[in-house]
Design an enzyme around this catalytic site. Structure first.
Site, PDB file in Angstrom:
ATOM      1  N   LYS A 199      25.523  39.112  39.123  1.00 18.42           N
ATOM      2  CA  LYS A 199      25.934  38.596  38.119  1.00 18.42           C
ATOM      3  C   LYS A 199      27.008  37.151  37.987  1.00 18.42           C
ATOM      4  O   LYS A 199      27.869  37.435  37.569  1.00 18.42           O
ATOM      5  CB  LYS A 199      25.850  39.268  36.892  1.00 18.42           C
ATOM      6  CG  LYS A 199      25.325  38.998  35.320  1.00 18.42           C
ATOM      7  CD  LYS A 199      25.515  38.095  35.011  1.00 18.42           C
ATOM      8  CE  LYS A 199      26.969  37.824  33.937  1.00 18.42           C
ATOM      9  NZ  LYS A 199      27.132  36.390  33.711  1.00 18.42           N
ATOM     10  N   CYS A 308      43.288  31.675  40.132  1.00 18.95           N
ATOM     11  CA  CYS A 308      44.158  32.414  40.121  1.00 18.95           C
ATOM     12  C   CYS A 308      45.256  32.809  40.286  1.00 18.95           C
ATOM     13  O   CYS A 308      45.863  33.072  40.041  1.00 18.95           O
ATOM     14  CB  CYS A 308      43.183  34.154  40.481  1.00 18.95           C
ATOM     15  SG  CYS A 308      42.687  34.110  42.158  1.00 18.95           S
ATOM     16  N   GLU A 407      47.883  32.864  30.660  1.00 18.40           N
ATOM     17  CA  GLU A 407      47.176  32.133  31.366  1.00 18.40           C
ATOM     18  C   GLU A 407      46.317  30.469  31.456  1.00 18.40           C
ATOM     19  O   GLU A 407      45.827  30.593  30.515  1.00 18.40           O
ATOM     20  CB  GLU A 407      46.349  32.426  32.682  1.00 18.40           C
ATOM     21  CG  GLU A 407      45.898  32.422  33.164  1.00 18.40           C
ATOM     22  CD  GLU A 407      44.870  33.142  34.242  1.00 18.40           C
ATOM     23  OE1 GLU A 407      43.714  34.130  33.712  1.00 18.40           O
ATOM     24  OE2 GLU A 407      44.767  33.098  35.547  1.00 18.40           O
TER      25      GLU A 407
HETATM   26  P1  NAD Z   1      34.971  35.845  32.860  1.00 19.48           P
HETATM   27  O1  NAD Z   1      36.001  37.102  32.348  1.00 19.48           O
HETATM   28  O2  NAD Z   1      35.066  35.346  31.267  1.00 19.48           O
HETATM   29  O3  NAD Z   1      33.391  35.955  33.556  1.00 19.48           O
HETATM   30  C1  NAD Z   1      33.373  36.608  34.059  1.00 19.48           C
HETATM   31  C2  NAD Z   1      32.045  36.995  34.364  1.00 19.48           C
HETATM   32  O4  NAD Z   1      32.167  38.607  33.889  1.00 19.48           O
HETATM   33  C3  NAD Z   1      31.036  36.138  34.359  1.00 19.48           C
HETATM   34  O5  NAD Z   1      29.622  36.539  34.694  1.00 19.48           O
HETATM   35  C4  NAD Z   1      30.782  36.833  32.608  1.00 19.48           C
HETATM   36  O6  NAD Z   1      29.789  36.452  32.143  1.00 19.48           O
HETATM   37  C5  NAD Z   1      31.828  38.199  32.822  1.00 19.48           C
HETATM   38  N1  NAD Z   1      31.274  38.987  32.122  1.00 19.48           N
HETATM   39  C6  NAD Z   1      31.861  38.512  30.439  1.00 19.48           C
HETATM   40  N2  NAD Z   1      32.075  38.963  29.425  1.00 19.48           N
HETATM   41  C7  NAD Z   1      31.465  40.183  30.043  1.00 19.48           C
HETATM   42  C8  NAD Z   1      31.588  42.127  29.988  1.00 19.48           C
HETATM   43  N3  NAD Z   1      32.078  42.530  28.407  1.00 19.48           N
HETATM   44  N4  NAD Z   1      30.357  42.591  30.466  1.00 19.48           N
HETATM   45  C9  NAD Z   1      30.734  42.364  31.944  1.00 19.48           C
HETATM   46  N5  NAD Z   1      30.694  40.988  32.197  1.00 19.48           N
HETATM   47  C10 NAD Z   1      31.348  40.130  31.349  1.00 19.48           C
HETATM   48  O7  NAD Z   1      35.993  34.765  33.677  1.00 19.48           O
HETATM   49  P2  NAD Z   1      36.020  33.030  34.083  1.00 19.48           P
HETATM   50  O8  NAD Z   1      36.309  32.149  33.094  1.00 19.48           O
HETATM   51  O9  NAD Z   1      34.844  33.408  34.486  1.00 19.48           O
HETATM   52  O10 NAD Z   1      36.977  32.915  35.203  1.00 19.48           O
HETATM   53  C11 NAD Z   1      38.541  32.391  35.151  1.00 19.48           C
HETATM   54  C12 NAD Z   1      39.120  33.763  35.313  1.00 19.48           C
HETATM   55  O11 NAD Z   1      39.004  34.340  36.475  1.00 19.48           O
HETATM   56  C13 NAD Z   1      41.216  34.066  34.860  1.00 19.48           C
HETATM   57  O12 NAD Z   1      41.477  34.662  34.219  1.00 19.48           O
HETATM   58  C14 NAD Z   1      41.085  34.127  36.722  1.00 19.48           C
HETATM   59  O13 NAD Z   1      42.541  34.353  36.695  1.00 19.48           O
HETATM   60  C15 NAD Z   1      40.670  35.321  36.668  1.00 19.48           C
HETATM   61  N6  NAD Z   1      40.112  35.078  38.759  1.00 19.48           N
HETATM   62  C16 NAD Z   1      41.191  35.982  39.129  1.00 19.48           C
HETATM   63  C17 NAD Z   1      40.785  36.342  40.167  1.00 19.48           C
HETATM   64  C18 NAD Z   1      41.950  37.272  40.913  1.00 19.48           C
HETATM   65  O14 NAD Z   1      41.385  37.314  42.340  1.00 19.48           O
HETATM   66  N7  NAD Z   1      42.714  38.137  40.293  1.00 19.48           N
HETATM   67  C19 NAD Z   1      40.325  35.514  41.276  1.00 19.48           C
HETATM   68  C20 NAD Z   1      39.262  34.479  40.515  1.00 19.48           C
HETATM   69  C21 NAD Z   1      39.396  33.828  39.324  1.00 19.48           C
END
Ligand code: NAD
Length: 513
Positions: A199, A308, A407
């Site tokens: 997804k 991240c 963040e």
């Molecule tokens: P997000 O959590 O908003 O979304 C990530 C994914 O989760 C998307 O595909 C979204 O559709 C899905 N999602 C949202 N709500 C959901 C739910 N209730 N159930 C299942 N799936 C759901 O994150 P974002 O804004 O897309 O990405 C940025 C974030 O990702 C930042 O906080 C960043 O630090 C983090 N990140 C972490 C790493 C790491 O390795 N630690 C790497 C990259 C990004």
């Protein structure tokens, strides 16, 4: 794939020309779901619009998958698992190699589309596509050992353990460097013998479609790889709740991780979380300050700061503060903000206008909380059309400010200062996050003490983030659960089974004799 000379010659006009037919295809075909080997519209026929943050224009329509689509995809993954799990190692390895080759062949298209869809600069995206291929190659080479276990004999039994694929898994990815991050999860899952339902983030669906297409072209059997687009609260949620899905590999925000944990509780999902960060870079007065400066600028402003592992808090020794800050201000002021397909651009637009607003809101917050904006904090002049933010540098930040805790996920660096090693450690540890930390010092003993005491899953000493695939990648505290990389990935995608065989010498208690 780009050759070296092509790299050097590549220019903005060529990139835009290359984009034109790719965009025309996307406009015509849109982004579809890929379920059981078939490209299809959402069951409801609903779509949503995908925009480029360069000028907020519409790129294409995207299938808006929901529960019914997830149901079909999870069932397809379940059915395909029975065959895929028992493929001979070499055959499975060869198909992952072929996916890597397909990625390399199309690296230029991937990079250009990813740039256009996400606003990430082309200068970084080229490497990102190639790293995606490297992920497939690396995990393909590990297949032969993935099932290994231990042998633990006791007096009367020989015990040995083996690892077996856990089953169909859900892979949920964010919008930052989405192509590379997806391969990082999907490659080890497939190598382990799992099937997947991916997804992708709703804000960056384009290269996820291309990736599934390349995997299909490489000859992956139907149902091994399924992609369902849609919103997190619907498609994502349904995926985490589905009975057939045995584990969820998730990369995204910390709060989303909490939701997924709750959603997956009823079906006892195994989860692997890579979440947010507020990573410190600590610079001591004895460091190689020129190299430290390069790393500080690179680790906050590359990838638009939407990374991240970026170091978003600079913790600077007070005795070098003024000199270092003068140089840092100059470098931040020199950063080239612009169209991400221009090879000279160093900082492109944020993923979406809503994220641009979020990043800018932290500049307003900085002013409210009494911090000082030294650079940026606003939309660059003449760039109001897309989701651009000026590279921002803020000093006078303290841990009790929201800015010291939350963040921002943009080209936004907060600066704090310290006197003693102990103070540096307590500043570094003062947030709820613990993904990475960067330490700059020439004192070996101090670097070892700091690496021990700073709370993070990954520490780099005298270096920016350089990923070595066998090493464990992941965070502590609110930054994640579990580790990726090398054998750590197989621990997640596989179950360990112990087998105990008797020498026929042990006593069996007799009942009812
Ligand atoms: P997000 O959590 O908003 O979304 C990530 C994914 O989760 C998307 O595909 C979204 O559709 C899905 N999602 C949202 N709500 C959901 C739910 N209730 N159930 C299942 N799936 C759901 O994150 P974002 O804004 O897309 O990405 C940025 C974030 O990702 C930042 O906080 C960043 O630090 C983090 N990140 C972490 C790493 C790491 O390795 N630690 C790497 C990259 C990004």
């Amino acid at each position: 794939m780009w050759s070296k000379s092509k790299n050097e010659d590549m220019n903005f006009i060529e990139n835009k020309e290359r984009l034109t037919p790719l965009l025309a295809d996307l406009k015509k075909e849109g982004v579809k779901n890929f379920i059981g080997g078939e490209w299809q519209a959402a069951a409801s026929k609903a779509t949503f619009e995908n925009q480029t943050p360069i000028d907020n224009s519409v790129i294409c329509d995207v299938a808006q998958g929901e529960e019914r689509d997830i149901e079909m995809a999870a069932e397809a993954a379940k059915k395909a698992f029975e065959d895929w799990r028992s493929w001979p190692h070499k055959k499975r390895r060869d198909i992952l190699y072929r996916i890597a080759e397909e990625i390399e062949k199309h690296a230029e298209d991937i990079a250009i589309l990813e740039s256009y869809d996400t606003g990430q600069c082309i200068r970084f995206m080229k490497k990102s596509a190639i790293r995606g291929a490297a992920n497939f190659r690396y995990f393909a080479d590990q297949i032969i050992d993935a099932g290994h276990g231990d042998s633990m004999p006791d007096e009367h039994h020989i015990n040995y353990s083996i690892r077996q694929p856990i089953g169909p898994v859900g892979v949920i990815t964010p919008w930052n460097v989405p192509f590379m991050l997806s391969t990082w999860k999907i490659a080890p899952a497939l190598a382990a013998g799992c099937t997947i339902v991916h997804k992708p983030a709703e804000l960056s669906p384009v290269t996820a479609q291309l990736l599934a297409r390349l995997a299909d072209r490489a000859g992956l059997p139907k149902g091994v790889w399924n992609t369902v687009n849609g919103y997190g609260e619907t498609a994502g949620k349904a995926l985490t709740e589905h009975e057939a899905i045995k584990a969820v590999a998730f990369v995204g925000e910390t709060t989303t991780g909490s939701h997924i944990m709750r959603q997956g509780a009823a079906t006892l999902k195994r989860v692997h979380f890579e979440l947010g960060g507020k990573n410190p870079v600590i610079v001591f007065d004895d460091a190689d300050l020129e190299r430290a400066l390069d790393a500080v600028v690179f680790m906050k402003y590359s990838l638009n700061g939407e990374r991240c592992t970026s170091s978003s808090r600079l913790i600077l020794h007070e005795s070098i503060y003024n000199d270092f800050m003068e140089k840092l201000k100059t470098r931040v002021g020199n950063l080239k903000v612009g169209h991400p397909l221009d090879p000279n651009t160093e900082v492109g637009p944020m993923i979406h206008s809503s994220h641009q607003e979020k990043v800018l809101s932290y500049a307003a917050l900085a002013r409210e909380e009494g911090a000082i904006i030294l650079k940026g904090g606003e939309i660059p002049e003449g760039m109001s059309e897309g989701a651009y933010v000026m590279p921002t540098l803020v000093e006078g930040v303290t841990p009790d400010m929201r800015l010291g805790q939350e963040e921002v996920f943009g080209p936004f660096l907060s600066v704090l200062s310290f006197k003693t090693e102990q103070e540096a450690i307590s500043l570094a540890n003062s947030t709820r996050y613990g993904l990475t930390a960067y330490i700059w010092t020439k004192d070996v003993g101090r670097s070892i003490r700091m690496a021990r005491d700073v709370e993070a899953g990954m520490i780099w000493v005298n270096s920016q983030n350089v990923r070595h695939l066998p090493t464990p990648f992941g965070g502590v505290k609110y930054s994640g659960i579990g580790r990726d990389g090398g054998d750590y990935s197989f621990d997640f995608y596989m179950e360990t089974k112990n087998i105990s065989i008797a020498y026929d010498t042990h006593t069996i208690p007799q009942l009812g004799v």
